[in-house]
Structures are given as C-alpha cells and as structure tokens.
Design a protein around this motif. Structure first.
Motif, PDB file in Angstrom:
ATOM      1  N   THR A 131       2.875 -29.263 -22.734  1.00 40.42           N
ATOM      2  CA  THR A 131       3.778 -30.048 -21.893  1.00 40.42           C
ATOM      3  C   THR A 131       2.953 -31.117 -21.201  1.00 40.42           C
ATOM      4  OG1 THR A 131       3.487 -28.870 -19.819  1.00 40.42           O
ATOM      5  CG2 THR A 131       5.057 -27.939 -21.366  1.00 40.42           C
ATOM      6  N   THR A 132       3.580 -32.249 -20.958  1.00 41.51           N
ATOM      7  CA  THR A 132       2.851 -33.324 -20.267  1.00 41.51           C
ATOM      8  C   THR A 132       3.827 -34.292 -19.620  1.00 41.51           C
ATOM      9  OG1 THR A 132       1.272 -35.128 -20.540  1.00 41.51           O
ATOM     10  CG2 THR A 132       2.735 -34.703 -22.380  1.00 41.51           C
ATOM     11  N   HIS A 133       3.334 -35.034 -18.656  1.00 40.20           N
ATOM     12  CA  HIS A 133       4.126 -36.101 -18.038  1.00 40.20           C
ATOM     13  C   HIS A 133       3.583 -37.472 -18.439  1.00 40.20           C
ATOM     14  CE1 HIS A 133       6.892 -33.859 -15.736  1.00 40.20           C
ATOM     15  NE2 HIS A 133       5.980 -33.209 -15.052  1.00 40.20           N
ATOM     16  N   TYR A 134       2.463 -37.470 -19.195  1.00 42.22           N
ATOM     17  CA  TYR A 134       1.885 -38.754 -19.609  1.00 42.22           C
ATOM     18  C   TYR A 134       2.456 -39.158 -20.960  1.00 42.22           C
ATOM     19  CZ  TYR A 134      -1.516 -37.692 -15.972  1.00 42.22           C
ATOM     20  OH  TYR A 134      -2.121 -37.395 -14.778  1.00 42.22           O
ATOM     21  N   MET A 135       3.123 -40.299 -20.985  1.00 46.72           N
ATOM     22  CA  MET A 135       3.812 -40.689 -22.216  1.00 46.72           C
ATOM     23  C   MET A 135       2.848 -41.157 -23.302  1.00 46.72           C
ATOM     24  SD  MET A 135       6.706 -39.766 -22.066  1.00 46.72           S
ATOM     25  CE  MET A 135       6.885 -38.632 -20.723  1.00 46.72           C
ATOM     26  N   ASP A 136       1.661 -41.645 -22.884  1.00 47.94           N
ATOM     27  CA  ASP A 136       0.682 -41.989 -23.921  1.00 47.94           C
ATOM     28  C   ASP A 136       0.255 -40.725 -24.668  1.00 47.94           C
ATOM     29  OD1 ASP A 136      -0.489 -41.140 -21.534  1.00 47.94           O
ATOM     30  OD2 ASP A 136      -2.422 -42.007 -22.060  1.00 47.94           O
ATOM     31  N   GLU A 137       0.202 -39.614 -23.933  1.00 46.54           N
ATOM     32  CA  GLU A 137      -0.150 -38.347 -24.574  1.00 46.54           C
ATOM     33  C   GLU A 137       0.944 -37.902 -25.536  1.00 46.54           C
ATOM     34  OE1 GLU A 137      -1.133 -35.426 -21.637  1.00 46.54           O
ATOM     35  OE2 GLU A 137      -3.020 -36.410 -21.116  1.00 46.54           O
ATOM     36  N   ALA A 138       2.203 -38.200 -25.150  1.00 44.81           N
ATOM     37  CA  ALA A 138       3.317 -37.838 -26.031  1.00 44.81           C
ATOM     38  C   ALA A 138       3.161 -38.513 -27.387  1.00 44.81           C
ATOM     39  CB  ALA A 138       4.648 -38.223 -25.386  1.00 44.81           C
ATOM     40  N   GLU A 139       2.631 -39.726 -27.350  1.00 42.28           N
ATOM     41  CA  GLU A 139       2.444 -40.454 -28.619  1.00 42.28           C
ATOM     42  C   GLU A 139       1.428 -39.763 -29.528  1.00 42.28           C
ATOM     43  OE1 GLU A 139       3.956 -43.604 -29.067  1.00 42.28           O
ATOM     44  OE2 GLU A 139       4.437 -44.278 -27.031  1.00 42.28           O
ATOM     45  N   TYR A 140       0.509 -39.001 -28.929  1.00 43.31           N
ATOM     46  CA  TYR A 140      -0.512 -38.313 -29.733  1.00 43.31           C
ATOM     47  C   TYR A 140       0.052 -37.102 -30.475  1.00 43.31           C
ATOM     48  CZ  TYR A 140      -3.889 -40.646 -26.555  1.00 43.31           C
ATOM     49  OH  TYR A 140      -4.601 -41.540 -25.822  1.00 43.31           O
ATOM     50  N   CYS A 141       1.230 -36.639 -30.070  1.00 44.51           N
ATOM     51  CA  CYS A 141       1.765 -35.403 -30.640  1.00 44.51           C
ATOM     52  C   CYS A 141       2.353 -35.649 -32.028  1.00 44.51           C
ATOM     53  CB  CYS A 141       2.868 -34.835 -29.750  1.00 44.51           C
ATOM     54  SG  CYS A 141       2.283 -34.359 -28.128  1.00 44.51           S
ATOM     55  N   ASP A 142       2.361 -34.580 -32.863  1.00 45.29           N
ATOM     56  CA  ASP A 142       3.012 -34.684 -34.169  1.00 45.29           C
ATOM     57  C   ASP A 142       4.517 -34.849 -33.978  1.00 45.29           C
ATOM     58  OD1 ASP A 142       0.617 -34.395 -35.476  1.00 45.29           O
ATOM     59  OD2 ASP A 142       0.733 -32.204 -35.476  1.00 45.29           O
ATOM     60  N   ARG A 143       5.074 -33.966 -33.141  1.00 48.92           N
ATOM     61  CA  ARG A 143       6.494 -34.089 -32.818  1.00 48.92           C
ATOM     62  C   ARG A 143       6.665 -33.831 -31.337  1.00 48.92           C
ATOM     63  NH1 ARG A 143      10.452 -30.446 -35.559  1.00 48.92           N
ATOM     64  NH2 ARG A 143       8.779 -28.916 -35.362  1.00 48.92           N
ATOM     65  N   VAL A 144       7.707 -34.405 -30.764  1.00 49.22           N
ATOM     66  CA  VAL A 144       7.984 -34.108 -29.363  1.00 49.22           C
ATOM     67  C   VAL A 144       9.455 -33.718 -29.206  1.00 49.22           C
ATOM     68  CG1 VAL A 144       6.242 -35.638 -28.383  1.00 49.22           C
ATOM     69  CG2 VAL A 144       8.515 -36.520 -28.833  1.00 49.22           C
TER      70      VAL A 144
END
Lengths: 248, 368
Positions: A193-206
C-alpha cells in the motif's frame, strides 16, 4: 477462485457494527507480481490487508493466501508471508544482529540459517561492520530498508508492505523500490500500500479502493488510458473524489 | 521450543539494556526495606514524658527510675502540680504523663489499691495506646518484683507475653509486607508495561503475523520478570536476616515456593492488565491504583484488616497480597508449615489459575 494465484480474494467483507470497512472485494494477485493497493485514508485498505495477514477475522467472503484457506489454514499462511507494518517494527534497543536473530528465530530458522541471512543482508544493505550497532542509532532510511529485509528473513512467498516508505526521502524511496523489484524478481509476491503515486506507477498492477470497495484494478498504463488521465495521480484523484466517507 | 528461547533472549536484552529501570527494580526492594526498617517504624522509642510525683516515696521513685531506664521513655519534666499538666501537653513537649497520688506507697502496702494515672496525648491514638501499654508493663513489672509480692494472694495479674516477636519489632510485620509490595510491582506492572510497549511500538503486530503461538509469547514475557522477582525475594530475605535481624523460622523451600506462587499470580495480573490497556501510561495507572494500593491497604501489613468495616473485610479477600502476607508471616515468623497455610496456598493457587485462564483467553491474537 484462481488456485494458481498467490492471493485470491472473493467477496471479502469486514463490518464493525453498522460500518462496513471492507465491502465485498474480489481480486487475484499473481505469483511474483508487485500489486499496488491504493486508496485514500479510511478507504479500508489497511483493514483488508490485515485480514489477509490473519490479524483480523473477515465477516464474510473467501480468500486464499499462498494457496491456503484464510479461515482454516491460518497457521500455514503465517509461515509463508512476511509483514512490514506502518509503524517501524524493529526493536530500537536491540542491535541489527539481535533483531535478525529474534525474527529469524520466531520463524523457526536454524542458527546457521540466521547467520547466513544476517551476513547476506548486511552485505546487501552495505551495512557491514554495523551488525552490532543498536537500531536506534541508524537513520530512518536505513531502518526502513532493514525493516524490509527483516520481513523477508524467512524467504516468504508473499510480503505485505503497509505504507513502507512513509516519511522517507526520495533517494531512499528509490533504493527501497529497487529492493522490492529484486525481491519480486526472485519470485516473491509483493502486496504494497502507498500514498505516493509515483510508486503506484512502479507496480505491475494497482487496485484503487473507495469507501471499502475496489473501484478500479488494472495496470497503471491502462488505468491512465481508461480515465483519460496524465498519470496515476489524476486517476486516483478522480476516483477518490467519489468517496462519501471522509473520515481520517 | 527454540522459538521460545529466542523470545526469552530478546526479552532479557530489553530488560538488561534499560539500565535505569533495572536499577530501580533492584534498588527498590533494598530501599524499601531500609526505609521501613529505620525510618518509617511504628515502634515508639525515646518518647518524651513527664512525671507528676505527689508521693515522692520509695515506691514512686522506684517506678520513675524504671521508666527512666527503659529505652521507650525520656523523662523530660518533673511537674509540680496538676495545673502544670495541661500546659506541658499543649506545648507539645510530652506525649505521656505519669501521675502518682499522695501516699502512693502506703496505699500500695496497706490499702487495696494504689492508682497511677497515665495521661496520654491521643492526637495520635496508636502511639498513645502503645505508650500506655509500655508504661503499664513497666509498672506491672515493678509490682511483680516487690518484696512480699506473694503475700497478695488475691491480686489478679494480667500478664502479657509477646509470642514470636517478644521485642515487638516492626520489621517482623513489614518484611512480609514489602515482599508482597515488591512482587506485585515487579510482576504486574513491569509485565503489563512490557507487553503494552510492544503494542504501542507496533512490534506486536509483526509478532502476531508470525507463526509463534500466542501462549509462547505470554510465557516468554513472564520468564524474565519471574527471574527478576526471585532475585528481589532473595535480596529482601538477605537484608532481613542479616541487617534487620528478622529470622526465617520456617522451612526455606516452603517460603520460596510460596513466593514463586505469588510472583506468578502477580505476573498473571500483569498480563490481564496488558490485555485491557493500550498505552504504557494506562497500564501503569491501573497497576498502581488497582494493584499496588489495595496491596498496601488490604494486605493487613499497614492497617489491620480485622478493624475494617465488614464490607471492606469481604473485599480484602480478593486481594492476593492478603493471603500471601498471612502465609509469609506464618512461615517466616511463626515458623509453621504447610499444615497451617494450606488454605491460603489453595486460595492463591485458585486465583492464579483463574487469572491465567482469563488473560490467556483475552490475549488478542487478532488485532480488531
């Protein structure tokens, strides 16, 4: 439900009295996948994650974690998952070596395994010579990376990370994500889980949770396209605005 | 089992690294024993008294000498008349006055009775009673030693014998009391704090996610404090025997066993507190208000339970320290064995089982 998946969840629900914290969520996470679990504060993501870790009992619904049933095989699940909580969870009055020995010990590792793991970890984190330093004396960035390594000490199939990079500087965050990638590369499923949207971009799926429900679930690229947005940040804001709950 | 040992090892690190707390935990029993022994004693020594001797004959002088010679009294004033009595008390110079009537000796030898009046400052009733008793005892002693005493065939003598504690030493009653206090404090407060601390830090979550069985977490938390409790007991007993001259009259193994039992009960209470509190402050407050105060008030070592109103007497039965205090007094001071304390032991065991059962059941394996 998908038997091959690392995590397979179907209509999982958690109610506290009249309040439905998590409302019939359904999703699968593949083996070795980095799965981003997003949502505004109070959307229910921590509750959902706690259910999957066995910290909280679901009200209804079904789930399999690492191939084991959440209700009947929780002991087996515990052996196969790692968990890094929002709060910093190492003992500050213990040294790096002692923390590692403790967490390795309660996961049933042998002395030799613990020694090897500690050695590997110190080299990996470039903390050689710091093994007998009290954790208290380390800077926050190191602590977080250490915390992640300790959560991985027993080579779990799945690791749950609850906002692992809160309060950490951008450089360390980047390094932290390198560690996550390497873990995923070795076959560990990462549920983060994260609140940083740049980190969300690193994920395979969100997946994005709003008011206890999963409102969107796809790769970051497809979500951005679907919502006609410039990036995950915009997708998130569009969805989070729909929220009726606005508690902290 | 190995998991368990790793856990205990970690707990010992916590305990040993927190030097300040450790110092308090080891220093406290010694400080308390010494403070109670030398400062807060309820023995009355060298009390300032006055004598109003209207007789000034052989008998009265002899009694005055005896009073003077005793270590309990210091005669600071010889009063001239009844009128001097009130001012002497009001100025706070004296706590007791001994008044002899005129012709005291001839009344004693020829009459049926020879009254001596003891006037005590009862603003502190316990001290007043104690002083009056001391003085009475000295006077009785004199009467006993009088030549021709046997010629008084019809004199009824009240004779006291102070069993087990002939010198009426306060330390005989506070050593068991301090033992109860220390065990309660170390056991209940420290255990509850150590568990609640992990809840606050967030490490408890990580432990609960791990495969370790909750009962092992509980036991691993208890072991170090049990050790610490026993070390404290040893130091209290050593100080008592070698510095305070309090004997251990009964069986040592039995005494150690009873201490062990009470220490476990305190630990179980600590676990219970930890399961109902979420911060260290709350845990500490509950331990102090809910355990420490009742231990001091209802165990009987400061205030006699027999003198309390019936509802409080009934209430005092749920205080584990009360039973422990009885046991230690019996075993240590009176030197009796299991045959006299089996009932109290059974009560303590019962409390331990119930408390452990509740706290293990309440120890939350899931964080709701």
């Amino acid at each position: 439900m998908n038997r091959e998946a690392a995590i397979s969840v179907s209509h999982l629900t958690k109610r506290f009295g009249d309040f439905t914290a998590v409302d019939r969520i359904t999703f699968d996470v593949g083996k070795g996948e980095i799965f981003g679990f997003l949502g505004a504060n109070g959307a229910g993501k921590t509750t959902a994650m706690r259910m999957l870790c066995g910290l909280s009992l679901p009200t209804s619904g079904r789930a399999q974690v690492a191939g084991f049933d959440l209700y009947k095989e929780s002991e087996k699940i515990k052996k196969n998952i790692g968990y890094m909580s929002q709060k910093f969870s190492l003992y500050e009055d213990l040294t790096i070596r002692e923390n590692n020995r403790f967490y390795g010990g309660i996961y049933g590792l042998t002395n030799q395994q613990i020694k090897d793991k500690t050695q590997f970890m110190l080299e990996y984190l470039r903390l050689e010579g710091k093994a007998d330093t009290l954790v208290r004396a380390l800077p926050l960035g190191w602590k977080q990376k250490l915390s992640f390594s300790v959560a991985m000490v027993h080579d779990p199939k799945i690791v749950f990370l609850d906002e692992p990079t809160g309060g950490v500087d951008p450089v360390t965050r980047r390094e932290f994500w390198t560690m996550i990638y390497e873990a995923a590369h070795r076959g560990t499923t990462v549920f983060v889980t994260t609140h940083y949207m740049d980190e969300a971009e690193y994920c395979d799926r969100v997946s994005i949770m709003v008011d206890g429900r999963i409102e969107a679930l796809d790769t970051p690229a497809r979500l951005t396209g679907q919502y006609n947005a410039k990036g995950m940040e915009e997708v998130f804001v569009q969805l989070a605005r729909k929220a009726k709950r606005n508690d902290g | 089992m190995k998991q368990f040992l790793y856990f205990i090892r970690k707990e010992l690190y916590h305990l040993l690294r927190d030097r300040r707390t450790l110092f308090i935990l080891f220093g406290m029993p010694m400080a308390q024993i010494l403070i109670f022994g030398f400062a807060l004693t309820n023995e009355v020594k060298n009390s300032r008294i006055a004598v109003l001797d209207n007789a000034k004959d052989e008998a009265s002088t002899s009694i005055v000498h005896r009073l003077e010679a005793s270590r309990y009294f210091d005669i600071v004033k010889n009063l001239g008349s009844n009128a001097d009595l009130q001012p002497a008390f009001q100025e706070g110079q004296i706590r007791l006055a001994v008044v002899f009537p005129e012709q005291f000796q001839s009344q004693l030898l020829h009459g049926h009775s020879a009254p001596i009046q003891l006037i005590a400052d009862a603003t502190d009733p316990n001290v007043a009673t104690t002083l009056a008793n001391y003085a009475t005892a000295i006077i009785m002693d004199y009467q006993h030693d009088m030549p021709g005493f046997v010629d008084f065939p019809y004199t009824i003598n009240t004779e006291f014998r102070m069993l087990y504690n002939p010198q009426l030493k306060g330390s005989y009653s506070f050593v068991p009391g301090v033992m109860a206090m220390i065990l309660m404090l170390v056991g209940a407060m420290m255990t509850s704090i150590s568990i609640v601390k992990e809840k606050e830090l967030g490490t408890m979550e990580v432990i609960l996610v791990s495969p370790i069985v909750p009962i092992r977490v509980i036991l691993a938390k208890m072991v170090p404090y049990l050790l610490l409790s026993m070390v404290n007991i040893a130091s209290i007993l050593l100080i008592s025997v070698y510095i305070m001259d309090v004997p251990i009259n009964g069986s040592m193994p039995l005494l150690v066993f009873e201490c062990f039992l009470f220490a476990l009960t305190a630990l179980a209470l600590g676990l219970l507190i930890s399961s109902i509190s979420n911060s260290q402050q709350v845990a500490m407050l509950i331990s102090l208000m809910g355990l420490f105060l009742p231990t001091v008030m209802f165990s009987g070592f400061m205030f006699p339970v027999e003198n309390m109103p019936v509802p409080l007497q009934v209430l005092s039965n749920i205080v584990p320290a009360k039973w422990f205090y009885y046991i230690v007094k019996d075993v240590m001071i009176k030197g009796t064995g299991m045959e006299t304390v089996w009932k109290e032991t059974l009560v303590l065991t019962g409390m331990l089982v119930v408390l452990l059962a509740i706290s293990i059941k309440k120890f939350k394996t899931r964080l709701e």
